[in-house]
Scaffold this motif. Structure first.
Motif, PDB file in Angstrom:
ATOM      1  N   LEU A   1       3.973  10.256  -6.892  1.00  0.00           N
ATOM      2  CA  LEU A   1       4.992  10.610  -7.882  1.00  0.00           C
ATOM      3  C   LEU A   1       4.353  10.930  -9.238  1.00  0.00           C
ATOM      4  N   LYS A   2       3.279  10.219  -9.597  1.00  0.00           N
ATOM      5  CA  LYS A   2       2.611  10.517 -10.859  1.00  0.00           C
ATOM      6  C   LYS A   2       1.947  11.889 -10.817  1.00  0.00           C
ATOM      7  N   ASP A   3       1.358  12.236  -9.661  1.00  0.00           N
ATOM      8  CA  ASP A   3       0.797  13.583  -9.519  1.00  0.00           C
ATOM      9  C   ASP A   3       1.886  14.647  -9.631  1.00  0.00           C
ATOM     10  N   TYR A   4       3.024  14.377  -9.006  1.00  0.00           N
ATOM     11  CA  TYR A   4       4.136  15.327  -9.076  1.00  0.00           C
ATOM     12  C   TYR A   4       4.671  15.425 -10.496  1.00  0.00           C
ATOM     13  N   SER A   5       4.674  14.310 -11.220  1.00  0.00           N
ATOM     14  CA  SER A   5       5.131  14.335 -12.600  1.00  0.00           C
ATOM     15  C   SER A   5       4.207  15.189 -13.467  1.00  0.00           C
ATOM     16  N   ARG A   6       2.894  15.104 -13.211  1.00  0.00           N
ATOM     17  CA  ARG A   6       1.965  15.940 -13.960  1.00  0.00           C
ATOM     18  C   ARG A   6       2.174  17.431 -13.644  1.00  0.00           C
TER      19      ARG A   6
ATOM     20  N   ILE B   1       9.300   5.924 -10.452  1.00  0.00           N
ATOM     21  CA  ILE B   1       8.010   5.254 -10.684  1.00  0.00           C
ATOM     22  C   ILE B   1       8.219   3.890 -11.308  1.00  0.00           C
ATOM     23  N   GLU B   2       9.100   3.816 -12.304  1.00  0.00           N
ATOM     24  CA  GLU B   2       9.364   2.548 -12.969  1.00  0.00           C
ATOM     25  C   GLU B   2       9.976   1.531 -12.003  1.00  0.00           C
ATOM     26  N   LYS B   3      10.846   1.989 -11.117  1.00  0.00           N
ATOM     27  CA  LYS B   3      11.461   1.093 -10.139  1.00  0.00           C
ATOM     28  C   LYS B   3      10.408   0.517  -9.196  1.00  0.00           C
ATOM     29  N   LEU B   4       9.514   1.364  -8.730  1.00  0.00           N
ATOM     30  CA  LEU B   4       8.453   0.888  -7.841  1.00  0.00           C
ATOM     31  C   LEU B   4       7.490  -0.053  -8.560  1.00  0.00           C
ATOM     32  N   ARG B   5       7.186   0.228  -9.838  1.00  0.00           N
ATOM     33  CA  ARG B   5       6.316  -0.669 -10.604  1.00  0.00           C
ATOM     34  C   ARG B   5       6.943  -2.054 -10.749  1.00  0.00           C
ATOM     35  N   GLN B   6       8.249  -2.084 -11.010  1.00  0.00           N
ATOM     36  CA  GLN B   6       8.925  -3.372 -11.149  1.00  0.00           C
ATOM     37  C   GLN B   6       8.934  -4.145  -9.830  1.00  0.00           C
ATOM     38  N   GLU B   7       9.083  -3.416  -8.717  1.00  0.00           N
ATOM     39  CA  GLU B   7       9.027  -4.101  -7.427  1.00  0.00           C
ATOM     40  C   GLU B   7       7.638  -4.676  -7.166  1.00  0.00           C
ATOM     41  N   LEU B   8       6.609  -3.931  -7.586  1.00  0.00           N
ATOM     42  CA  LEU B   8       5.242  -4.424  -7.407  1.00  0.00           C
ATOM     43  C   LEU B   8       4.869  -5.482  -8.443  1.00  0.00           C
TER      44      LEU B   8
ATOM     45  N   GLU C   1      14.308  16.755 -13.647  1.00  0.00           N
ATOM     46  CA  GLU C   1      13.602  16.286 -12.459  1.00  0.00           C
ATOM     47  C   GLU C   1      12.462  15.340 -12.844  1.00  0.00           C
ATOM     48  N   LYS C   2      11.773  15.629 -13.938  1.00  0.00           N
ATOM     49  CA  LYS C   2      10.698  14.748 -14.382  1.00  0.00           C
ATOM     50  C   LYS C   2      11.245  13.384 -14.780  1.00  0.00           C
ATOM     51  N   GLU C   3      12.416  13.377 -15.373  1.00  0.00           N
ATOM     52  CA  GLU C   3      13.037  12.107 -15.767  1.00  0.00           C
ATOM     53  C   GLU C   3      13.390  11.281 -14.527  1.00  0.00           C
ATOM     54  N   GLN C   4      13.907  11.925 -13.492  1.00  0.00           N
ATOM     55  CA  GLN C   4      14.221  11.207 -12.264  1.00  0.00           C
ATOM     56  C   GLN C   4      12.962  10.647 -11.607  1.00  0.00           C
ATOM     57  N   VAL C   5      11.886  11.415 -11.626  1.00  0.00           N
ATOM     58  CA  VAL C   5      10.625  10.924 -11.073  1.00  0.00           C
ATOM     59  C   VAL C   5      10.138   9.712 -11.856  1.00  0.00           C
ATOM     60  N   GLY C   6      10.284   9.736 -13.181  1.00  0.00           N
ATOM     61  CA  GLY C   6       9.879   8.595 -13.994  1.00  0.00           C
ATOM     62  C   GLY C   6      10.676   7.354 -13.670  1.00  0.00           C
TER      63      GLY C   6
ATOM     64  N   ASN D   1       0.824  -1.213   0.000  1.00  0.00           N
ATOM     65  CA  ASN D   1       0.000   0.000   0.000  1.00  0.00           C
ATOM     66  C   ASN D   1       0.859   1.264   0.000  1.00  0.00           C
ATOM     67  N   ARG D   2       1.933   1.244   0.747  1.00  0.00           N
ATOM     68  CA  ARG D   2       2.813   2.419   0.772  1.00  0.00           C
ATOM     69  C   ARG D   2       3.482   2.637  -0.579  1.00  0.00           C
ATOM     70  N   ALA D   3       3.876   1.519  -1.238  1.00  0.00           N
ATOM     71  CA  ALA D   3       4.498   1.660  -2.553  1.00  0.00           C
ATOM     72  C   ALA D   3       3.485   2.178  -3.582  1.00  0.00           C
ATOM     73  N   ILE D   4       2.239   1.704  -3.514  1.00  0.00           N
ATOM     74  CA  ILE D   4       1.208   2.177  -4.455  1.00  0.00           C
ATOM     75  C   ILE D   4       0.936   3.661  -4.236  1.00  0.00           C
TER      76      ILE D   4
END
Length: 869
Positions: free
Chosen positions: A617-622, A662-669, A654-659, A608-611
């Motif tokens: 992070l997606k909100d911050y990316s927007r 996000i990708e790292k967390l998606r792979q963990e999930l 900064e947007k690239e770092q956020v992406g 839940n914390r990772a989600i």
């Protein structure tokens, strides 16, 4: 009028007669329970009322003075009065000795000169011309005989010392001991267990065999002990007097104001040496110049440790505080200094720890402010050492008044300061009091490396509670070599002296060698008085300093040879290593950064914390995307192009770092970009998957740490003797203590793998989900490259890459050789600096002694000649 306490005969009393009062049978009180009807019960009486039974009737006399009597509890007035007289007698005797010792110093120095250091018998002193009537007859004891000497009562101590004897009392002595014998016993007690009783009994028996008998019961032991105690004080005062004259001569070389009188300078007030001079006398190699070296991380290396064997029993009666006999240059901290440090620590801990406390309240393992090791690692180190537990009793305060000692030594095993401990556990304020005392006498720019068996815990407390803020930036903390392997591996990466910059080849075990050297004092000091115990320890420290002073040159030579051999070995390994020093340094930094990172707690809320983190992070990316579009519109309107382009590049970066996050967390999930993250909240599969991943990361970290620790012993003890084999087995046993915790983690991990397999079978997992590989207990601690411990399939969709510092043998061997080479280079710089200080100190002392021999009194010149020889 006198009163006599009643005596109770053992036999049954006779029936009372009419003429004399006697025992009488009393009727049983109905309020009392009588166990024996035939028992005789005596009523309560006041012994001070004359008309009561059991009191002595007053005898008729011409004049009787009524003295009011005061009732006392437990002890009679006669007993209290005798105790009070005994205590007053000891205090008065000590005061008389303190006044007399300063006058005896020049007499003692003249005696050494006239007798050629007690090799000849002194000449009889001239007759005393004072008008004081009477004489004193003193029994003088020597090695082979016993004789009586008659001296004038005006100054008996001076007369006896001129004859070569030291009195047992300062004013009216009746017993004296040959100074040659006292000096022999004093030197003997420095090298063996002190035993005055055995020595006195042997001496008395030897004299009795030669028909010499000393009157009095146990008189030789009591009087010999007093004579030895104050003779030691006299010898110490004489050495300090000679040293003080040297210092005054050094400050007046240009004006030539050296004293030429034999006895004039001895009656001056005692002048304390400057604090920097005290440190130089403790160790000239460490504090010879007290100048900061900008190229060095630390200027001085010291070590701390506590000992709970050197303790003192509580006296059966009284406070146990004997007369305050103190060494003129004591190494012990005052009780006020210890109380001040204790108050400082208690006051600081009474305040909230703010950020540090909040870091510990969370479930995650985090870094505390200013620390390089995570909180969980420090907690594990604290559990490994009893010294870190201040509440654990190591010595009972019910039976012991003084529970131990804490010492501060330099890297040459020379004592700087000692603290007398009275608490049952090893409290941190003792160590802080010693460090505060050291820093107060050091220049403000001197940096100190401190090696302590729980140095990580003391560093943590200083930062957490803001202790010693004025000195904290000048301290480099480390753990001693012997205790380093009891710490967690991440802690060793930061605090081990072989891995920490600035400590050279110092091991921090000087305190252990010091405890071993004074263990012969344990039996006698266990039952001694408070001040007597401190005085004897001061004498032993003085003796050890004088003994090690002549071996400092040999110490530097021995260390230089050992350092050169280790440096040659390290350079040979690096020469055959295919990797460059820069590559090894980068890999070492990567290893420290990786292995000191906090570990994630395997909790059910990880998914839940990772989600939620991905959603944030997606909100911050927007938001970043919207800001970028605003900048693009401004560029279209023709604004400041350079500034707008710079802002646009920062936003895109900064947007690239956020992406990436996000990708790292998606792979963990293990979820795709199209998955609805909000619908995945409280998903059982994701919770179990991330929990298993956290457990496996923890297992990997523990196994890696164990392998790095064992590699050192596998390398060092390749060719071992019997004693080294025993040490290796002991260390391996300590390492094996961590196996049950690792096996429990493996059991929990395998149960989570079973749960993932079940969820996949009932189709509560994604279609592409793969069950992770279970871990086998057999061969788990081997850590081979092909072991299942490195297979993260089903837990992490990313490709697992083993870092070079872990999988490349050349890199790992090169890192060890590189660290050893760096420490050897530091040690060579320190040894050269110490050699220069030793030469400068020797030249300066030699010039001062040469001047003193030609310009001072005969007695002082002879004393200097003895020191030179």
């Amino acid at each position: 009028m006198s009163f006599k306490a009643p005596t109770f005969p053992r036999r049954r009393p006779k029936p009372p007669q009419a003429s004399t009062p006697g025992w009488s049978r009393v009727k049983a009180n109905t309020n009392r329970r009588i166990y024996d009807p035939t028992a005789v019960i005596f009523p309560k009486v006041d012994l001070h009322v004359l008309d009561q039974p059991y009191t002595q009737a007053p005898q008729p006399s011409a004049t009787v003075r009524q003295v009011p009597m005061v009732q006392t509890a437990m002890l009679s007035p006669i007993r209290n009065q005798s105790l009070r007289k005994h205590v007053d007698k000891r205090a008065v005797q000590w005061k008389n000795w303190v006044k007399l010792i300063g006058e005896l110093v020049p007499v003692y120095l003249n005696l050494l000169r006239e007798t050629d250091n007690l090799q000849n018998r002194p000449s009889p002193p001239p007759e005393c011309t004072c008008a004081r009537p009477g004489t004193l007859v003193v029994t003088c004891v020597r090695f082979h005989d016993c004789l009586t000497v008659t001296v004038c009562p005006c100054s008996p101590a001076v007369s006896l010392i001129r004859l070569g004897y030291f009195p047992s009392a300062p004013v009216r002595p009746s017993f004296a001991v040959d100074i040659h014998m006292l000096r022999f016993v004093k030197e003997l007690h420095h090298r063996s267990t002190p035993n005055i009783s055995a020595w006195s009994a042997t001496l008395e028996s030897s004299l009795r065999q030669q028909n010499f008998v000393v009157k009095g019961k146990d008189s030789i032991r009591r009087k010999f002990a007093k004579a030895l105690q104050y003779y030691s004080l006299l010898a110490t005062k004489a050495d300090i007097f000679v040293r003080r004259e040297l210092l005054s001569l050094n400050s007046s070389l240009s004006t030539d104001t050296c004293s030429t009188a034999d006895d004039a300078s001895a009656t001056e007030e005692w002048v304390d040496e400057p604090s920097d001079s005290y440190l130089q006398s403790c160790c000239g190699l460490c504090f010879g110049t007290n100048q900061h070296d900008p190229s060095a991380i630390v200027d001085v290396v010291v070590c701390l440790d506590a000992n709970f064997v050197q303790k003192r029993r509580k006296p059966a009666r009284g406070s146990g505080r004997d007369p305050p006999l103190a060494h003129p240059r004591t190494v012990f901290l005052s009780e006020d200094s210890l109380s001040s440090a204790k108050h400082m620590v208690e006051t600081a801990r009474a305040q909230p720890a703010s950020s540090a406390a909040r870091a510990q309240q969370t479930n995650d393992d985090l870094f505390e402010p200013g620390m390089k090791v995570s909180a969980n690692t420090l907690d594990a180190c604290m559990e490994s050492f009893t010294a870190a537990d201040e509440q654990r009793a190591k010595a009972s305060t019910q039976f012991f008044a003084d529970t131990g000692l804490m010492a501060l030594l330099c890297c040459h095993d020379r004592v700087l300061y000692l603290a007398n401990m009275t608490t049952p556990g090893e409290r941190q304020f003792y160590a802080l009091a010693l460090l505060i005392k050291l820093f107060k006498v050091l220049p403000d720019n001197i940096h100190v490396g401190v090696l302590y068996d729980i140095g990580c815990q003391l560093d943590r407390s200083c930062r957490k509670w803001n202790l010693i803020p004025a000195y904290r930036d000048r301290i480099v903390w480390g753990v001693s070599i012997f205790h380093a392997y009891g710490h967690q591996w991440p802690c060793q990466l930061v605090y081990h002296p072989r891995k920490c910059i600035g400590f050279g080849l110092s091991d921090g075990e000087g305190c252990e060698r010091f405890w071993s050297s004074i263990q012969n004092l344990v039996p006698s000091l266990r039952v001694s008085g408070y001040h007597q115990r401190l005085f004897q320890l001061d004498l032993q420290v003085d003796f050890m300093r004088s003994q090690s002073l002549t071996h400092l040159g040999q110490w530097i030579t021995r260390k230089s040879i050992a350092c050169s051999a280790k440096l040659k070995e390290a350079e040979a390994v690096l020469q055959n290593n295919p990797n460059s020093l820069s590559t090894l340094a980068d890999q070492w930094n990567a290893q420290v950064q990786s292995q000191t990172q906090p570990l994630v707690q395997a909790s059910a809320s990880l998914a839940n914390r990772a989600i939620k983190r991905i959603i944030d992070l997606k909100d911050y990316s927007r938001v970043l995307q919207a800001e970028t579009e605003k900048v693009d519109k401004l560029l279209g309107r023709g604004g400041d192009v350079d500034e707008l382009l710079s802002q646009r590049m920062e936003l895109l970066s900064e947007k690239e770092q956020v992406g990436v996050q996000i990708e790292k967390l998606r792979q963990e999930l293990g979820v795709s970009e199209k998955a609805n993250l909000k619908n995945l909240l409280n998903n059982k599969y994701l919770q179990t998957r991330l929990q298993a991943k956290a457990l496996k990361d923890r297992i990997q970290a523990k196994l890696r740490n164990r392998r790095f620790e064992m590699e050192h012993f596998n390398r060092v003890y390749n060719r071992i003797s019997a004693s080294e084999r025993k040490l290796k087995s002991h260390v391996e046993g300590q390492f094996n203590r961590s196996q049950p915790s690792v096996l429990n983690l493996v059991k929990c991990y395998n149960s989570l793998c079973e749960e993932i397999e079940r969820l996949i079978q009932i189709r509560h997992a994604p279609h592409s989900a793969v069950a992770p590989v279970r871990l086998e207990k057999e061969g788990l601690f081997g850590l081979d490259v092909d072991d299942g411990i490195w297979d993260n399939r089903g837990l992490d969709d990313r490709t697992q890459v083993i870092p070079l510092w872990l999988g490349d043998e050349d890199i790992r061997g090169g890192i060890k050789a590189m660290l050893l080479k760096d420490r050897c280079r530091e040690e060579q710089v320190y040894l050269q600096r110490e050699l220069d200080r030793l030469v400068d100190w020797f030249v300066e002392e030699w010039d001062i002694v040469e001047c003193a021999l030609s310009s001072t009194s005969k007695s002082l010149g002879f004393a200097l000649g003895l020191k030179c020889s």
